[in-house]
Design a protein around this motif. Structure first.
Motif, mmCIF file in Angstrom:
data_model
loop_
_atom_site.group_PDB
_atom_site.id
_atom_site.type_symbol
_atom_site.label_atom_id
_atom_site.label_comp_id
_atom_site.label_asym_id
_atom_site.label_seq_id
_atom_site.Cartn_x
_atom_site.Cartn_y
_atom_site.Cartn_z
ATOM 1 N N GLY A 194 16.485 -24.126 101.743
ATOM 2 C CA GLY A 194 15.934 -23.655 100.482
ATOM 3 C C GLY A 194 16.959 -23.004 99.570
ATOM 4 O O GLY A 194 18.172 -23.133 99.740
ATOM 5 N N ASP A 195 16.441 -22.281 98.583
ATOM 6 C CA ASP A 195 17.258 -21.631 97.562
ATOM 7 C C ASP A 195 17.774 -20.301 98.104
ATOM 8 O O ASP A 195 16.981 -19.378 98.332
ATOM 9 C CB ASP A 195 16.403 -21.402 96.316
ATOM 10 N N PRO A 196 19.067 -20.144 98.312
ATOM 11 C CA PRO A 196 19.574 -18.890 98.893
ATOM 12 C C PRO A 196 19.436 -17.691 97.976
ATOM 13 O O PRO A 196 19.661 -16.554 98.410
ATOM 14 C CB PRO A 196 21.045 -19.204 99.174
ATOM 15 N N ASP A 197 19.065 -17.911 96.711
ATOM 16 C CA ASP A 197 18.923 -16.800 95.770
ATOM 17 C C ASP A 197 17.470 -16.467 95.442
ATOM 18 O O ASP A 197 17.206 -15.584 94.623
ATOM 19 C CB ASP A 197 19.681 -17.121 94.481
ATOM 20 N N ALA A 198 16.513 -17.152 96.082
ATOM 21 C CA ALA A 198 15.103 -16.862 95.832
ATOM 22 C C ALA A 198 14.687 -15.585 96.558
ATOM 23 O O ALA A 198 15.018 -15.410 97.741
ATOM 24 C CB ALA A 198 14.234 -18.036 96.304
ATOM 25 N N PRO A 199 13.956 -14.688 95.915
ATOM 26 C CA PRO A 199 13.471 -13.487 96.601
ATOM 27 C C PRO A 199 12.577 -13.867 97.785
ATOM 28 O O PRO A 199 11.744 -14.780 97.679
ATOM 29 C CB PRO A 199 12.670 -12.753 95.519
ATOM 30 N N HIS A 200 12.762 -13.176 98.897
ATOM 31 C CA HIS A 200 12.008 -13.497 100.112
ATOM 32 C C HIS A 200 11.753 -12.210 100.884
ATOM 33 O O HIS A 200 12.603 -11.335 100.945
ATOM 34 C CB HIS A 200 12.799 -14.480 100.977
ATOM 35 N N SER A 201 10.562 -12.115 101.469
ATOM 36 C CA SER A 201 10.230 -10.954 102.288
ATOM 37 C C SER A 201 10.617 -11.193 103.738
ATOM 38 O O SER A 201 10.295 -12.240 104.306
ATOM 39 C CB SER A 201 8.728 -10.645 102.205
ATOM 40 N N TRP A 202 11.289 -10.210 104.331
ATOM 41 C CA TRP A 202 11.709 -10.255 105.735
ATOM 42 C C TRP A 202 11.043 -9.089 106.460
ATOM 43 O O TRP A 202 11.245 -7.929 106.098
ATOM 44 C CB TRP A 202 13.228 -10.123 105.850
#
Length: 321
Positions: A194-202
């Motif tokens: 995917g997009d390495p700069d997309a905001p994502h919750s961990w």
């Protein structure tokens, strides 16, 4: 203190069993092998007993659960077998909860919501379970089954939903785990879906365990789903930067895996084929709102500095061994 049955000894099951034992509870862990998961280390944990059984067998699980205050459903079939095997596992967990009177605490994920029309809106527990893919549908159906039995007064059930796991003990999955950490610790470039700069919750694994333990004893939590307290979203690139800085290997390049190559690899890898259904989580913003949990209970997300420090230390020890 009371007896808790933990079903499954993957990252979440192992962390939950360890935490419950540290809190003074009697803990039994049910797995097919009856042995600690290899990636969690072979050393036994004081106060944790391991049982060998098939959790999808209602008779076997019911017998193991008698006398339990809570059953923590942390097991999961291999990803390609979810649609086939998940219903039997959930039915067995519900049967054991009904027979024993134990609170059924299900570990859920976010697949059941499906892709959202507005990816910039954080996921909340009041969203409909509208997944269109088989894995999302089967996870949603499992919770709906448990909730219906709860509403009928036959069991007491609660679901705790986490975003992608992150932290010590998390080895499966490619994001910030086995595909990233070994190379990152050597200063090598990492490739991600995917997009390495997309905001994502961990969601930090120890916070998952703390939430599972907390809601088991909170009657006002039962009958609905809750999101595990999770820090504000951060992109894969940002998280790699934090980990590399802690490891002393920064800067580490982050590259996106080619969708064409992923498609070709999916012809030979059942896991990559299955991940197509949830690729949307990494191709665009994917964030979770846990404010409802935080308003009601005491668990809070671990500070990022602690998460990163513990994760790097755990991976270093694992790779050195």
């Amino acid at each position: 203190m009371s007896f808790h049955l933990v079903v499954g000894h993957g990252p979440a099951g192992a962390a939950t069993a360890r935490l419950l034992a540290e809190q003074g509870h009697e803990v039994r862990v049910a797995t097919r092998t009856g042995q600690p998961a290899a990636h969690q280390g072979a050393a036994p944990v004081d106060g944790v007993e391991h049982l060998a059984l098939d959790a999808s067998d209602p008779a076997a699980l019911t017998a193991a659960a008698r006398g339990a205050a809570a059953i923590h459903g942390c097991a999961a079939p291999p990803l390609p077998q979810w649609a086939e095997r998940w219903p039997a596992l959930v039915s067995s967990l519900c049967a054991a909860a009904e027979d024993s009177g134990a609170v059924l605490v299900l570990l859920g994920n976010l697949y059941g919501y499906g892709p959202q029309a507005d990816p910039d809106r954080p996921l909340t527990e009041d969203l409909p379970l509208a997944a269109t893919g088989p894995k999302g549908r089967v996870r949603a159906a499992g919770w709906e089954q448990a909730r219906a039995l709860h509403e009928a007064g036959r069991i007491r059930a609660v679901e705790v939903r986490a975003s992608d796991f992150f932290g010590p003990g998390v080895t499966d999955g490619g994001h910030l785990a086995a595909r990233v950490m070994p190379g990152l610790l050597k200063g090598r470039a990492v490739a991600v879906l995917g997009d390495p700069d997309a905001p994502h919750s961990w969601t930090y694994l120890p916070d998952v365990a703390r939430a599972l333990a907390e809601v088991a004893g909170e009657e006002r939590a039962w009958g609905r789903a809750w999101h595990v307290p999770t820090l504000p979203a951060a992109s894969v690139r940002a998280m790699v930067g934090h980990l590399a800085a802690e490891a002393g290997t920064a800067p580490v390049a982050v590259r996106r895996l080619s969708p064409v190559l992923l498609g070709a690899a999916g012809l030979f890898s059942p896991l990559l084929r299955e991940l197509r259904e949830v690729r949307y989580q990494f191709d665009r913003p994917f964030t979770v709102d846990a404010s409802a949990y935080e308003a009601a209970f005491t668990v809070r997300a671990t500070p990022l500095e602690e998460q990163v420090k513990a994760t790097v230390a755990w991976w270093r020890e694992r790779l050195d061994a």
